[in-house]
Design a protein around this motif. Structure first.
Motif, PDB file in Angstrom:
ATOM      1  N   LYS A 171      29.018  47.222  15.627  1.00 62.10           N
ATOM      2  CA  LYS A 171      28.509  46.718  14.556  1.00 62.10           C
ATOM      3  C   LYS A 171      28.965  45.629  14.842  1.00 62.10           C
ATOM      4  O   LYS A 171      27.646  44.878  13.948  1.00 62.10           O
ATOM      5  CB  LYS A 171      28.409  48.101  13.229  1.00 62.10           C
ATOM      6  CG  LYS A 171      28.177  48.678  13.928  1.00 62.10           C
ATOM      7  CD  LYS A 171      26.762  49.122  13.374  1.00 62.10           C
ATOM      8  CE  LYS A 171      26.069  50.825  13.589  1.00 62.10           C
ATOM      9  NZ  LYS A 171      24.659  51.265  13.537  1.00 62.10           N
ATOM     10  N   VAL A 172      29.977  44.990  14.684  1.00 60.18           N
ATOM     11  CA  VAL A 172      30.694  43.450  14.861  1.00 60.18           C
ATOM     12  C   VAL A 172      31.150  43.202  16.077  1.00 60.18           C
ATOM     13  O   VAL A 172      32.062  42.428  15.453  1.00 60.18           O
ATOM     14  CB  VAL A 172      31.211  43.657  13.341  1.00 60.18           C
ATOM     15  CG1 VAL A 172      30.923  44.010  12.039  1.00 60.18           C
ATOM     16  CG2 VAL A 172      33.036  45.258  13.947  1.00 60.18           C
ATOM     17  N   SER A 173      30.316  43.240  17.401  1.00 62.01           N
ATOM     18  CA  SER A 173      30.794  43.173  17.831  1.00 62.01           C
ATOM     19  C   SER A 173      30.231  41.914  18.626  1.00 62.01           C
ATOM     20  O   SER A 173      30.266  41.132  19.388  1.00 62.01           O
ATOM     21  CB  SER A 173      30.602  43.841  19.161  1.00 62.01           C
ATOM     22  OG  SER A 173      29.108  44.427  18.800  1.00 62.01           O
ATOM     23  N   GLU A 174      29.080  41.038  17.586  1.00 61.30           N
ATOM     24  CA  GLU A 174      27.659  40.630  18.200  1.00 61.30           C
ATOM     25  C   GLU A 174      27.700  39.960  16.752  1.00 61.30           C
ATOM     26  O   GLU A 174      28.393  39.864  16.079  1.00 61.30           O
ATOM     27  CB  GLU A 174      26.792  41.074  18.487  1.00 61.30           C
ATOM     28  CG  GLU A 174      27.208  41.563  20.438  1.00 61.30           C
ATOM     29  CD  GLU A 174      25.113  42.536  20.640  1.00 61.30           C
ATOM     30  OE1 GLU A 174      24.157  41.909  19.985  1.00 61.30           O
ATOM     31  OE2 GLU A 174      25.242  43.411  20.981  1.00 61.30           O
ATOM     32  N   ASN A 175      27.718  38.339  17.779  1.00 66.01           N
ATOM     33  CA  ASN A 175      27.915  36.971  16.828  1.00 66.01           C
ATOM     34  C   ASN A 175      25.845  37.969  16.095  1.00 66.01           C
ATOM     35  O   ASN A 175      26.169  36.524  14.811  1.00 66.01           O
ATOM     36  CB  ASN A 175      27.978  35.624  16.911  1.00 66.01           C
ATOM     37  CG  ASN A 175      29.166  35.542  17.004  1.00 66.01           C
ATOM     38  OD1 ASN A 175      30.169  36.117  16.815  1.00 66.01           O
ATOM     39  ND2 ASN A 175      29.478  34.927  18.474  1.00 66.01           N
ATOM     40  N   ILE A 176      24.624  37.420  16.317  1.00 65.56           N
ATOM     41  CA  ILE A 176      23.809  37.727  15.752  1.00 65.56           C
ATOM     42  C   ILE A 176      22.940  39.179  16.392  1.00 65.56           C
ATOM     43  O   ILE A 176      23.147  39.731  17.206  1.00 65.56           O
ATOM     44  CB  ILE A 176      23.411  36.468  17.332  1.00 65.56           C
ATOM     45  CG1 ILE A 176      23.121  35.203  16.285  1.00 65.56           C
ATOM     46  CG2 ILE A 176      21.540  36.756  16.491  1.00 65.56           C
ATOM     47  CD1 ILE A 176      23.083  33.963  17.226  1.00 65.56           C
ATOM     48  N   TYR A 177      22.086  39.395  15.753  1.00 66.48           N
ATOM     49  CA  TYR A 177      21.859  40.462  15.998  1.00 66.48           C
ATOM     50  C   TYR A 177      19.946  40.481  15.735  1.00 66.48           C
ATOM     51  O   TYR A 177      19.696  39.737  14.455  1.00 66.48           O
ATOM     52  CB  TYR A 177      22.195  41.450  14.709  1.00 66.48           C
ATOM     53  CG  TYR A 177      23.677  41.646  14.557  1.00 66.48           C
ATOM     54  CD1 TYR A 177      24.241  42.905  15.633  1.00 66.48           C
ATOM     55  CD2 TYR A 177      24.039  41.124  13.607  1.00 66.48           C
ATOM     56  CE1 TYR A 177      26.494  42.650  15.674  1.00 66.48           C
ATOM     57  CE2 TYR A 177      25.894  41.233  14.352  1.00 66.48           C
ATOM     58  CZ  TYR A 177      26.338  42.038  14.395  1.00 66.48           C
ATOM     59  OH  TYR A 177      27.814  42.030  14.872  1.00 66.48           O
ATOM     60  N   LEU A 178      19.367  41.003  16.471  1.00 65.82           N
ATOM     61  CA  LEU A 178      17.972  41.055  16.363  1.00 65.82           C
ATOM     62  C   LEU A 178      17.938  42.618  16.196  1.00 65.82           C
ATOM     63  O   LEU A 178      17.914  43.256  16.172  1.00 65.82           O
ATOM     64  CB  LEU A 178      17.338  40.771  17.925  1.00 65.82           C
ATOM     65  CG  LEU A 178      17.818  39.929  18.651  1.00 65.82           C
ATOM     66  CD1 LEU A 178      17.161  39.829  19.520  1.00 65.82           C
ATOM     67  CD2 LEU A 178      16.803  38.241  17.706  1.00 65.82           C
ATOM     68  N   CYS A 179      16.501  42.165  14.614  1.00 62.94           N
ATOM     69  CA  CYS A 179      15.798  43.465  13.894  1.00 62.94           C
ATOM     70  C   CYS A 179      14.952  43.754  13.805  1.00 62.94           C
ATOM     71  O   CYS A 179      14.541  42.907  13.659  1.00 62.94           O
ATOM     72  CB  CYS A 179      16.781  43.175  12.436  1.00 62.94           C
ATOM     73  SG  CYS A 179      15.696  44.260  11.405  1.00 62.94           S
ATOM     74  N   ASP A 180      14.252  44.485  14.862  1.00 64.97           N
ATOM     75  CA  ASP A 180      12.542  44.698  14.436  1.00 64.97           C
ATOM     76  C   ASP A 180      12.340  45.571  13.020  1.00 64.97           C
ATOM     77  O   ASP A 180      12.481  46.246  12.777  1.00 64.97           O
ATOM     78  CB  ASP A 180      11.766  45.114  15.631  1.00 64.97           C
ATOM     79  CG  ASP A 180      10.922  45.717  15.735  1.00 64.97           C
ATOM     80  OD1 ASP A 180      10.535  45.220  15.042  1.00 64.97           O
ATOM     81  OD2 ASP A 180      10.605  47.040  16.942  1.00 64.97           O
ATOM     82  N   ALA A 181      11.727  44.449  12.159  1.00 64.01           N
ATOM     83  CA  ALA A 181      11.056  45.378  10.879  1.00 64.01           C
ATOM     84  C   ALA A 181      10.110  45.050  10.950  1.00 64.01           C
ATOM     85  O   ALA A 181       8.928  44.555   9.774  1.00 64.01           O
ATOM     86  CB  ALA A 181      11.570  43.610   9.807  1.00 64.01           C
ATOM     87  N   LYS A 182       9.449  45.249  11.493  1.00 59.55           N
ATOM     88  CA  LYS A 182       7.607  44.765  12.191  1.00 59.55           C
ATOM     89  C   LYS A 182       7.307  46.090  11.087  1.00 59.55           C
ATOM     90  O   LYS A 182       5.832  46.547  10.681  1.00 59.55           O
ATOM     91  CB  LYS A 182       6.676  45.538  13.252  1.00 59.55           C
ATOM     92  CG  LYS A 182       7.432  46.379  14.159  1.00 59.55           C
ATOM     93  CD  LYS A 182       7.065  46.248  15.656  1.00 59.55           C
ATOM     94  CE  LYS A 182       7.263  47.694  16.201  1.00 59.55           C
ATOM     95  NZ  LYS A 182       6.805  47.728  17.782  1.00 59.55           N
ATOM     96  N   GLU A 183       8.011  47.697  10.363  1.00 61.21           N
ATOM     97  CA  GLU A 183       7.359  48.534   9.900  1.00 61.21           C
ATOM     98  C   GLU A 183       6.770  47.798   8.606  1.00 61.21           C
ATOM     99  O   GLU A 183       6.057  49.213   7.653  1.00 61.21           O
ATOM    100  CB  GLU A 183       8.387  49.360  10.058  1.00 61.21           C
ATOM    101  CG  GLU A 183       8.730  50.455  10.961  1.00 61.21           C
ATOM    102  CD  GLU A 183       9.803  51.281  11.066  1.00 61.21           C
ATOM    103  OE1 GLU A 183      10.527  51.629  10.404  1.00 61.21           O
ATOM    104  OE2 GLU A 183      10.456  51.663  12.029  1.00 61.21           O
ATOM    105  N   LEU A 184       7.257  46.943   8.131  1.00 61.26           N
ATOM    106  CA  LEU A 184       7.387  46.327   6.631  1.00 61.26           C
ATOM    107  C   LEU A 184       6.410  45.450   6.717  1.00 61.26           C
ATOM    108  O   LEU A 184       6.383  44.307   7.657  1.00 61.26           O
ATOM    109  CB  LEU A 184       8.276  45.596   5.678  1.00 61.26           C
ATOM    110  CG  LEU A 184       9.524  46.652   5.450  1.00 61.26           C
ATOM    111  CD1 LEU A 184      11.042  45.953   5.206  1.00 61.26           C
ATOM    112  CD2 LEU A 184       8.956  48.056   4.747  1.00 61.26           C
ATOM    113  N   ALA A 185       5.522  45.202   5.768  1.00 52.87           N
ATOM    114  CA  ALA A 185       3.852  44.367   6.109  1.00 52.87           C
ATOM    115  C   ALA A 185       4.606  43.001   5.554  1.00 52.87           C
ATOM    116  O   ALA A 185       4.125  42.001   6.728  1.00 52.87           O
ATOM    117  CB  ALA A 185       2.720  44.454   4.905  1.00 52.87           C
TER     118      ALA A 185
END
Length: 232
Positions: A171-185
């Protein structure tokens, strides 16, 4: 600091005030104290995790959604729960030593003269420094219970290392995380998220891993020593 002192007091009191003791008892309580101190120190970088997690979206609900999606398991509460299991592994031998002491006292009151002659009534204890010492040479049952408590400790430490390596550290191994939030309008399909203080969080995890590895190595060597010394 008050919390750690409060946690150390019952552990140290149990280690000192007990009227029955056994091989390496002070070592196991010492390792518990070290574990408690390390958890206390390691949790500091994680206390403000909610504020440390930021995404490029302007909507707060999107950031909270990505936070819950990325940190889907409780970190600090898992550490505390596993510490409770370690305490229980030590208390297993404590309860057994208390049982052995009570049984020995009852036998001494009833048949003091015949204890040395009857094989079934051999007292697996001896008095050392005012305390009743469990003599593992005289009772294989005591050795088996002792080994069970040590093996349980190894299992818990192994589970702790697994959680740290495969559930927390990634959970803390990468500097940037991509989050898919298309479920929220209201949220854009993809968010870029970062966590502040990654170096401190990784260091806290590595410190806990080091202590767990140290306990596993010592406990494993002690198990082998007990098997060859008391059972073989």
């Amino acid at each position: 600091m008050a919390a750690i002192v409060t946690g150390l007091i019952p552990i140290l009191r149990t280690a000192v005030d007990s009227t029955a003791t056994y091989k390496a008892r002070s070592v196991w309580f010492g390792l518990l104290c070290i574990r408690l101190v390390m958890i206390f120190l390691a949790q500091f970088p994680w206390k403000g995790l909610n504020e440390d997690f930021q995404c490029n979206g302007t909507e707060t609900i999107c950031t909270k959604y990505c936070f819950n999606k990325h940190f889907d398991n409780s970190v600090i509460m898992t550490w505390h729960f596993l510490f409770i299991l370690l305490v229980l592994s030590v208390l297993l031998m404590e309860m057994f030593s208390s049982h052995v002491r009570s049984s020995a006292l009852r036998k001494k009151q009833k048949e003091v003269a015949s204890q040395a002659e009857e094989g079934d009534s051999v007292d697996p204890t001896m008095t050392v420094g005012g305390k009743m010492m469990i003599d593992l040479h005289k009772s294989k049952k005591s050795v088996l219970v002792y080994l069970s408590s040590v093996i349980l400790r190894i299992v818990v430490e192994g589970l702790f290392m697994y959680i740290l390596l495969f559930l927390v550290l990634p959970k803390v191994s990468e500097n940037i995380y991509l989050c898919d939030a298309k479920e929220l309008a209201k949220c854009s399909p993809v968010h870029q998220c970062v966590v502040r203080g990654l170096a401190e969080k990784r260091m806290s995890v590595h410190s806990l891993l080091f202590i767990s590895a140290l306990v596993i190595i010592y406990s494993g060597m002690f198990c082998l020593y007990s098997v060859f010394h008391y059972l073989c």
